[in-house]
Motif scaffolding. Structure first.
Motif, PDB file in Angstrom:
ATOM      1  N   THR A  92      -3.509 -10.328  -5.467  1.00 49.79           N
ATOM      2  CA  THR A  92      -4.367  -9.543  -4.782  1.00 49.79           C
ATOM      3  C   THR A  92      -4.218  -8.049  -4.864  1.00 49.79           C
ATOM      4  O   THR A  92      -4.904  -7.649  -5.662  1.00 49.79           O
ATOM      5  CB  THR A  92      -4.888 -10.340  -3.361  1.00 49.79           C
ATOM      6  OG1 THR A  92      -5.477 -11.551  -3.274  1.00 49.79           O
ATOM      7  CG2 THR A  92      -6.544  -9.562  -3.536  1.00 49.79           C
ATOM      8  N   ILE A  93      -3.513  -7.984  -4.781  1.00 49.90           N
ATOM      9  CA  ILE A  93      -2.753  -6.530  -3.833  1.00 49.90           C
ATOM     10  C   ILE A  93      -3.061  -5.817  -5.333  1.00 49.90           C
ATOM     11  O   ILE A  93      -3.776  -4.435  -6.241  1.00 49.90           O
ATOM     12  CB  ILE A  93      -2.039  -5.859  -3.243  1.00 49.90           C
ATOM     13  CG1 ILE A  93      -2.878  -6.690  -1.248  1.00 49.90           C
ATOM     14  CG2 ILE A  93      -1.975  -4.182  -3.321  1.00 49.90           C
ATOM     15  CD1 ILE A  93      -1.829  -5.721  -0.881  1.00 49.90           C
ATOM     16  N   PHE A  94      -2.041  -6.388  -6.001  1.00 46.33           N
ATOM     17  CA  PHE A  94      -1.465  -5.612  -7.326  1.00 46.33           C
ATOM     18  C   PHE A  94      -2.478  -6.516  -8.934  1.00 46.33           C
ATOM     19  O   PHE A  94      -1.693  -5.728  -9.900  1.00 46.33           O
ATOM     20  CB  PHE A  94       0.371  -5.926  -8.037  1.00 46.33           C
ATOM     21  CG  PHE A  94       0.899  -5.078  -6.545  1.00 46.33           C
ATOM     22  CD1 PHE A  94       0.791  -3.888  -6.383  1.00 46.33           C
ATOM     23  CD2 PHE A  94       1.460  -5.861  -5.417  1.00 46.33           C
ATOM     24  CE1 PHE A  94       1.655  -2.726  -5.836  1.00 46.33           C
ATOM     25  CE2 PHE A  94       2.362  -4.840  -4.910  1.00 46.33           C
ATOM     26  CZ  PHE A  94       2.613  -3.725  -4.381  1.00 46.33           C
ATOM     27  N   ALA A  95      -3.294  -6.275  -8.187  1.00 47.30           N
ATOM     28  CA  ALA A  95      -3.641  -7.653  -9.358  1.00 47.30           C
ATOM     29  C   ALA A  95      -3.510  -7.879 -10.996  1.00 47.30           C
ATOM     30  O   ALA A  95      -3.958  -7.583 -11.474  1.00 47.30           O
ATOM     31  CB  ALA A  95      -5.035  -6.291  -9.807  1.00 47.30           C
ATOM     32  N   SER A 127       2.688   5.497  -7.768  1.00 45.38           N
ATOM     33  CA  SER A 127       2.298   4.853  -8.127  1.00 45.38           C
ATOM     34  C   SER A 127       1.176   6.570  -7.682  1.00 45.38           C
ATOM     35  O   SER A 127       1.034   7.657  -9.552  1.00 45.38           O
ATOM     36  CB  SER A 127       0.474   4.415  -8.401  1.00 45.38           C
ATOM     37  OG  SER A 127       1.855   2.900  -7.785  1.00 45.38           O
ATOM     38  N   VAL A 128       0.351   7.100  -7.135  1.00 42.28           N
ATOM     39  CA  VAL A 128      -0.630   7.893  -6.739  1.00 42.28           C
ATOM     40  C   VAL A 128       0.550   9.030  -6.838  1.00 42.28           C
ATOM     41  O   VAL A 128      -0.090  10.204  -7.252  1.00 42.28           O
ATOM     42  CB  VAL A 128      -1.213   8.295  -5.614  1.00 42.28           C
ATOM     43  CG1 VAL A 128      -2.196   9.176  -5.534  1.00 42.28           C
ATOM     44  CG2 VAL A 128      -2.095   6.365  -5.660  1.00 42.28           C
ATOM     45  N   THR A 130       0.748  -0.935  -0.004  1.00 38.28           N
ATOM     46  CA  THR A 130      -0.271   0.035  -0.113  1.00 38.28           C
ATOM     47  C   THR A 130       1.522   0.927   0.029  1.00 38.28           C
ATOM     48  O   THR A 130       0.773   2.287  -0.417  1.00 38.28           O
ATOM     49  CB  THR A 130      -0.766   0.244   1.394  1.00 38.28           C
ATOM     50  OG1 THR A 130      -1.893  -1.231   1.249  1.00 38.28           O
ATOM     51  CG2 THR A 130      -2.091   0.802   0.994  1.00 38.28           C
ATOM     52  N   ILE A 157       2.564   1.612  -3.574  1.00 41.18           N
ATOM     53  CA  ILE A 157       1.558   2.215  -4.780  1.00 41.18           C
ATOM     54  C   ILE A 157       1.114   4.044  -4.004  1.00 41.18           C
ATOM     55  O   ILE A 157       1.622   4.532  -5.278  1.00 41.18           O
ATOM     56  CB  ILE A 157       0.082   1.384  -4.238  1.00 41.18           C
ATOM     57  CG1 ILE A 157       0.201   0.433  -4.847  1.00 41.18           C
ATOM     58  CG2 ILE A 157      -0.856   2.521  -5.144  1.00 41.18           C
ATOM     59  CD1 ILE A 157      -1.034  -0.778  -4.679  1.00 41.18           C
ATOM     60  N   PRO A 166       2.977   1.825 -12.323  1.00 41.73           N
ATOM     61  CA  PRO A 166       2.066   0.993 -12.319  1.00 41.73           C
ATOM     62  C   PRO A 166       1.341   0.632 -10.841  1.00 41.73           C
ATOM     63  O   PRO A 166       2.547  -0.275 -11.029  1.00 41.73           O
ATOM     64  CB  PRO A 166       1.645   0.788 -13.554  1.00 41.73           C
ATOM     65  CG  PRO A 166       2.440   0.397 -13.657  1.00 41.73           C
ATOM     66  CD  PRO A 166       3.673   1.271 -13.570  1.00 41.73           C
ATOM     67  N   PRO A 167       0.208   0.751 -10.822  1.00 44.26           N
ATOM     68  CA  PRO A 167      -0.601  -0.148  -9.487  1.00 44.26           C
ATOM     69  C   PRO A 167      -0.627  -1.674  -9.965  1.00 44.26           C
ATOM     70  O   PRO A 167      -1.265  -2.017  -9.231  1.00 44.26           O
ATOM     71  CB  PRO A 167      -0.937   0.819  -8.824  1.00 44.26           C
ATOM     72  CG  PRO A 167      -1.877   1.634 -10.535  1.00 44.26           C
ATOM     73  CD  PRO A 167      -0.536   1.740 -10.740  1.00 44.26           C
ATOM     74  N   ILE A 168      -0.647  -1.654 -11.223  1.00 44.58           N
ATOM     75  CA  ILE A 168      -0.907  -3.173 -11.175  1.00 44.58           C
ATOM     76  C   ILE A 168      -0.597  -3.456 -12.890  1.00 44.58           C
ATOM     77  O   ILE A 168       0.524  -2.725 -13.168  1.00 44.58           O
ATOM     78  CB  ILE A 168      -2.765  -2.442 -12.290  1.00 44.58           C
ATOM     79  CG1 ILE A 168      -2.660  -1.584 -13.187  1.00 44.58           C
ATOM     80  CG2 ILE A 168      -3.917  -2.605 -11.097  1.00 44.58           C
ATOM     81  CD1 ILE A 168      -4.339  -1.107 -13.823  1.00 44.58           C
ATOM     82  N   SER A 169      -0.946  -4.602 -13.125  1.00 44.11           N
ATOM     83  CA  SER A 169      -0.250  -5.835 -13.567  1.00 44.11           C
ATOM     84  C   SER A 169       0.391  -4.467 -15.346  1.00 44.11           C
ATOM     85  O   SER A 169      -1.259  -4.509 -15.760  1.00 44.11           O
ATOM     86  CB  SER A 169      -0.755  -6.974 -13.954  1.00 44.11           C
ATOM     87  OG  SER A 169      -1.045  -6.526 -14.234  1.00 44.11           O
TER      88      SER A 169
END
Lengths: 554, 325
Positions: free
Chosen positions: B271-274, B176-177, B169, B172, B183-186
């Motif tokens: 799960t967190i990073f999808a 990311s933010v 978290t 990210i 990127p926060p996701i794959s």
């Protein structure tokens, strides 16, 4: 005397739209058609990335099983016979018009012309019959759609465009049931491939086509260039603007929002209260609030066993539960208090705010009256050596963290009156098991369905007996002959005014008997980047439709 | 055999033969472990409440009909006695048949293979990154005297104690933010891998660093280091040619454990990073009481764990001639 559709105007408007659709050139292949700046005129082309926080469906055919995650995505490639507009009126979609027989035991639908499934199979009366058959076939494993088609005994193709539904008894909710995505129309040839293959990529008439499903990652949807069957309330005709959709699954709320902020995705669903507050202070993000239809989110008090078999104890619990303050602090004004068993989306929802005022003194008095006069060392009330304990199983799949905290606040405030509320957080399977074993006193189990007929599912005494599956929907275990009668009358009448009266009386009985503690609508918030235009939630089950959606430049 | 005198090895062929025998014995033990793992997983899943048939037909807001449930129970053999179901599944597994998923309606083996790549990539990269971080930290902190040691030790303890979900978290939020760098996701490119790999690698480096620094310090004070210095070897040379090899030994031995640690971390991180992968598959399958998938993932992970342990065991013996073959 057959009753015709109440929407002749809309029907002719639709025909006009169809004629227009024939003349409209189909969307370009990615080229911008809009005016400069892309503010007013829709622009065709582009890929929209949608991030869902709901579980990834295990099957993309919503006939199989039938839950909300399936409804979310299948609305992009499957369409229903009818839809519902924002006023709650049923409007044409794949069916252009319909009539109910005088005895209410059959309905005849005239289908829209010139609609084909994306595999080239024509959409006709035989296809409708095949779909209902598929939903009713136990091999399909349909639960939601199966229930919606419960009174349908046969579907007959009269001619290519005319199809008759035969019913075991009149069903005032038939059109509402048919508007749901769980009974959407699929190509019979697609269905014939068998469940395993059909689950991977169902074939519909919708504005998009399932191209590829990479498990645990994403579903890619491509524009249906031949599309010509938007619902009567769509904003345009012809193919969709978007060239493709990437439908991703991002279970973690913070990641979903971070991905939206960093521009990796364009739309997210299941935006949580804290996210909504953060987004409100941020430029470039818009919220779409689309509460789900059917029931409100409410605590159901199990009146089938002690201590809630005593109405005074139920009222005491409701009076001593401090709800408003909790909603305010935990949902930051993103959720509005409900006082009805039904969602505020439902036109027939009946609310009684006066019943639910917080009054600790009244609660204490009620409990004294009911014989819970002793208190033990920990301050809980006791009667005949039994502590006033309430089991409250919470499904972590259904209750978001803010809601779980609200339950804790209710636990704390009802403790003042002497209730011991035992919250247990459970995964979905364990939660079902606890309900089936009748090991609960309080439970929150919202139910999504189009129309007020959801009351019959939730409060008819026939819903108390668990099916062999263990599942039953009357968690409050309400068993009142007059209520059963009202719900039956309401579901059989074809007079809208009488239907409204029956449902109002039914809701009054449930509310005034203190069987439920309404909290708020089933929350359903979407967040979109400003460049996303024309996104709306279908007024059926509030799932987003990306048909009218386009991407503005910049 | 004197420590630090590599010439004192027994004849190579005999040692290699014994190493091979040892590997075989370990693999035999591994099969037993696999059986135990499959059995435990099967019964554990069936003892917790929840009906797989209900779970796979009903999501929130839907309810399964009697007919639908009966059909599903019959289709998946869930109406059989538990022991019969267990024996049937064991028989299938013995022949390499993982069965098909209750929920996903696909064969388990291809499903797991399609998810294996993502998790392996993540685990291997995180292991490599963890090693590099730990080695850097260990060699830096052993140079810095007592203060360096203290700082190094503190960093390792804190790093090892960081929970994955918290670290993820924070990363990210910052990268990311806040900064918008990653990127926060794959993503299709390698950029999306950075944050998940760092999330897994930092706590791992904390663990590895602790043991490496200890053995590096020991090695630097060992007689062979002294004699190397006496031969005129530079301090850097002593470290590179002699001490690091010793420092690596416990790290290698720990890598088997580290692999298991990374796979369990993958459940959270994926799960967190999808990200697609075995960890997320396992989490979904447990929620849905999808027994064949859970057993499949657990067996696959156990198998990988056993293989890695055998390899690190043999590797440790090759690296360190003192350990009998």
């Amino acid at each position: 005397m057959p009753r015709t559709s109440r929407l002749p105007l809309l029907s002719s408007a639709l025909l006009g739209a169809l004629v227009l659709a024939g003349c409209t050139p189909s969307g370009g292949d990615g080229g911008a058609r809009g005016g400069p700046g892309g503010t007013g005129e829709p622009v065709a082309g582009g890929t929209l990335v949608y991030a869902s926080g709901d579980a990834e469906p295990t099957c993309l055919d919503p006939h199989v099983g039938g839950n909300y995650p399936q409804a979310l995505v299948s609305g992009q490639y499957l369409e229903s016979l009818v839809s519902r507009d924002s006023d709650g009126q049923i409007i044409p979609w794949l069916a252009a018009e319909w009539t109910e027989a005088a005895d209410g035991l059959s309905w005849t639908f005239i289908l829209r012309e010139d609609v084909t499934f994306t595999d080239g199979t024509p959409f006709d009366a035989a296809a409708v019959a095949a779909n209902v058959e598929h939903v009713k076939d136990p091999e399909t494993g349909s639960s939601t759609g199966y229930l919606a088609m419960g009174k349908v005994t046969a579907v007959e193709a009269v001619d290519a465009r005319t199809v008759t539904f035969r019913l075991s008894e009149p069903d005032s909710a038939l059109l509402e049931s048919l508007s749901q995505p769980w009974v959407a129309m699929q190509s019979p040839a697609g269905i014939a491939r068998g469940i395993d293959e059909n689950c991977e990529a169902p074939i519909g008439t919708g504005p998009f086509v399932v191209d590829e499903w990479v498990k645990q990652d994403s579903i890619t949807l491509l524009r249906n260039e031949e599309y010509a069957s938007p619902p009567a309330d769509a904003a345009h005709t012809g193919p969709a603007y978007l060239e493709s959709i990437v439908w991703r699954f991002i279970p973690e709320s913070a990641t979903r929002y971070a991905a939206l902020q960093s521009g990796e995705v364009d739309v997210i669903d299941n935006a949580q209260p804290d996210t909504l507050v953060a987004a409100a202070g941020e430029d470039g993000l818009t919220e779409l609030n689309a509460p789900r239809p059917g029931s409100s989110n409410r605590l159901e008090l199990n009146s089938g066993k002690a201590p809630f078999d005593d109405e005074r104890v139920r009222e005491a619990f409701i009076r001593s539960a401090s709800v408003d303050a909790g909603i305010e602090t935990l949902f930051f004004g993103t959720a509005e208090r409900s006082y009805s068993p039904l969602s505020s989306v439902e036109a027939l929802a009946h609310a009684e705010p006066d019943l639910f005022g917080y009054d600790l003194d009244a609660a204490q008095e009620l409990l004294d009256d009911a014989g819970w006069t002793q208190r033990d060392a920990e301050g809980y009330r006791v009667k005949d050596g039994q502590r006033l304990t309430l089991e409250f199983p919470v499904s972590t799949n259904q209750s978001i963290p803010a809601e779980q905290s609200l339950f804790e606040q209710i636990q704390a405030s009802t403790k003042e009156a002497g209730f011991e509320v035992r919250l247990s957080l459970l995964d979905l399977s364990s939660w079902y098991a606890v309900l089936a074993a009748n090991e609960y006193d309080v439970v929150s189990a919202p139910y999504t369905k189009v129309g007020p007929d959801v009351l019959r599912i939730l409060y008819s005494s026939s819903g108390i007996t668990p099916a062999p599956s263990g599942y039953f929907a009357n968690h409050a275990q309400v068993s009142i002959p007059r209520l059963d009668e009202l719900l039956t009358l309401a579901s059989q009448t074809s007079d809208p005014d009488a239907r409204a009266d029956y449902y109002e009386e039914a809701q009054t009985i449930v509310l005034e008997g203190f069987y439920i503690l309404p909290l708020y609508d089933q929350q359903n918030h979407y967040l979109l980047r400003d460049g996303v235009r024309g996104l709306r939630a279908l007024p059926t089950v509030s799932t987003p439709t990306l048909y009218d959606t386009w991407l503005a430049e910049g | 055999m004197t420590p630090g005198s590599p010439r004192a090895e027994p004849p190579a062929a005999g040692r290699a033969g014994r190493l091979a025998l040892r590997a075989l014995a370990r693999i035999g033990g591994g099969v037993l472990v696999l059986w135990a793992v499959a059995t435990l997983t099967f019964f554990a899943l069936r003892l917790i409440p929840g009906d797989p048939a209900q779970a796979l037909l009903g999501g929130p807001g839907s309810q399964a009909s009697e007919e639908a449930l009966a059909a599903v129970r019959a289709e998946y053999g869930l109406d059989q006695p538990l022991l019969a179901q267990y024996l049937r599944q064991l028989g299938r597994l013995a022949t390499g048949d993982f069965g098909s998923s209750y929920a996903l309606r696909t064969e388990v083996a291809p499903l797991l293979l399609s998810q294996l790549g993502g998790t392996l990539l993540l685990a291997v990269l995180a292991l490599a990154a963890g090693w590099v971080l730990a080695l850097l930290l260990a060699s830096w902190s052993t140079r810095g005297g007592r203060v360096g040691e203290r700082i190094g030790s503190a960093l390792e303890v804190v790093g090892a104690g960081l929970p994955h979900f918290w670290l993820a978290t924070v990363l990210i939020l910052v990268f990311s933010v806040g900064l918008g760098w990653l990127p926060p996701i794959s993503t299709p490119g390698p950029l999306g891998l950075v944050l998940p790999v760092v999330t897994l690698a930092v706590p791992l480096a904390g663990f590895l660093g602790q043991v490496m620094r200890e053995s590096l310090l020991d090695a630097l004070e060992a007689p062979f280091a002294l004699s190397a210095r006496a031969r005129g070897e530079s301090e850097g040379g002593v470290r590179r040619r002699h001490a690091l090899r010793h420092a690596a030994l416990p790290g290698v031995a720990l890598s088997g454990w580290a692999f298991g640690y990374l796979i369990s971390g993958a459940v959270v991180v994926e799960t967190i990073f999808a990200r697609p992968g075995l960890g997320r598959t396992l989490l979904n399958a447990v929620t849905e009481r999808d027994v064949p998938v859970v057993v499949g993932v657990v067996l696959l992970v156990a198998l990988a764990y056993i293989l890695v342990t055998v390899v690190t065991d043999i590797a440790a013996r090759i690296l360190d001639p003192r350990v009998p073959a």
